[in-house]
Design an enzyme around this catalytic site. Sequence first.
Site, mmCIF file in Angstrom:
data_model
loop_
_atom_site.group_PDB
_atom_site.id
_atom_site.type_symbol
_atom_site.label_atom_id
_atom_site.label_comp_id
_atom_site.label_asym_id
_atom_site.label_seq_id
_atom_site.Cartn_x
_atom_site.Cartn_y
_atom_site.Cartn_z
ATOM 1 N N GLY A 210 0.816 -1.199 0.000
ATOM 2 C CA GLY A 210 0.000 0.000 0.000
ATOM 3 C C GLY A 210 0.852 1.253 0.000
ATOM 4 N N SER A 211 0.365 2.282 0.666
ATOM 5 C CA SER A 211 1.019 3.592 0.584
ATOM 6 C C SER A 211 2.371 3.661 1.267
ATOM 7 C CB SER A 211 0.091 4.662 1.172
ATOM 8 O OG SER A 211 -1.042 4.838 0.339
ATOM 9 N N THR A 212 2.743 2.667 2.076
ATOM 10 C CA THR A 212 4.108 2.688 2.621
ATOM 11 C C THR A 212 5.132 2.596 1.492
ATOM 12 O OG1 THR A 212 4.119 0.281 2.965
ATOM 13 C CG2 THR A 212 3.412 1.658 4.821
#
Length: 488
Positions: free
Chosen positions: A215-217
């Site tokens: 995801g956004s990590t």
Amino acid sequence: MIPHARRAAAFCMLLFVALLVNATRLQVFSAPSYNENPANRRVAVTRYERPRGDIFAGKHAVTGSRPTDGPLGYERSYTDGPLYAPVTGFASQTYGTTLLEAAEDAILSGTSPQLATLPVWNAVTRQPQPGGDVRTTIDPAAQRAAYEALGGKKGAVAALDPLTGRILALVSAPSYDPARIAGTGPRAAAAWVSLTSDRDQPMLNRALRQTYPPGSTFKTVTAVAALNSGTITDIEEPTDSPNPYRLPGSTTSLRNESDAEDCEDAPLLYAYAISCNTVFGKLGDDVGLTAMRETAEAFGFNDDSLGIPSHAAVSVFDRRMDDAQLALSSVGQYDTRATPLQMAMVAAAVANDGTLMYPHLVDRTTDSSGLPVALTGDRAYGQVMDAVVARDMQTMMTEVVRSGTGGNAAIPHAVVGGKTGTAQNGENNRGTPFAWFIAWAKDSAGGPARVAVAVVVEDAAADRADISGGGNAAPVARAVMEAVLGRG
């Protein structure tokens, strides 16, 4: 008569040589296959006829050996078995060994030549050596903080010392007690069936052996690629990014979690703090597949040789993608997958001014009297970014915690940088999302970062709309960082 005697002698000599050749074949070339054969009980009898060496976390052993009444003299025991199972693995008289119990088996079982004071004499006499010990890098306070902060939710935590690569915590939940399967007989067999058939897979090491969409990590990797390549030269300048962003060669548009978010043309600093999908999807396409792949691999993606020394699953960034797939991969979706250990390595490289240290779980091995056998030195995995880019990334990660989506990771009187992520899951993204948080922390007085951590939470019982990296995973990361900093 003499010719007959000569022929008989020659034949006897031939038989003698054949006997020697066969004995050599059996003892030298075929020995490994016989030793590994599950039907060979001699190996198990030899391994368990005396106490096994211990695995330590901090000053205390988390394993032991207890006498049995059967032909296998000693059975493995564990202290806080579920807490340390992702570190130790298991040593079972029936089912073999895993993780550190497997990787350091020669030391623990006493069969390593390194333990012999007189190697040649021991090889001739086959004199067994007492098992040696394995001293891990685990910080017991950080390990327990991670385990308790997960609070029974399915997930994992990996924490590193960015300066050295020492693994401070490695937690997977749900977990299990390795002592349940350490012995033989109906009880161990029933426990094995129960554990291996459990739908929650308690024996799966989620921190080391399970990959997830990050995801956004993963926007951390995309941001580094953009800065490394010169695609972005100022993190406070507009990025020329539309909202929504139409994926290249597609009629599908990439949107942000909330259309109300001011992501159009957002500077990298702001886009990272509030996690604009549109900005990072376009950035990945602007940077290009080659530079994105090179940056991801500099962090450790696609490395199938990573061992700590237990083998880690390969974190994947596809080497062949079209532009639309690359844009999705750049926000941590499509086929991009990572272990929690891998994402802890991403945070650690940023925290350590761009230098990624090789993660390791064993500090040293010793003989039974405590004398060192082997020391694990700190070594660099590689230089992922220069110090200028690293400082920009540190600024961006601290902004996430100060005023962005990662406020739940803030620690008073400490400097904390982080990145949230909520990864879509399942066919057509219908599954419950995974909540991610990666972070690092250091004392406000300055000096190097003391801990980098990655947390993933799989909470199938939660309402889909309530799941977020900042809400579900950041508090877990904070608990681990507080333990390392001595703030718990």
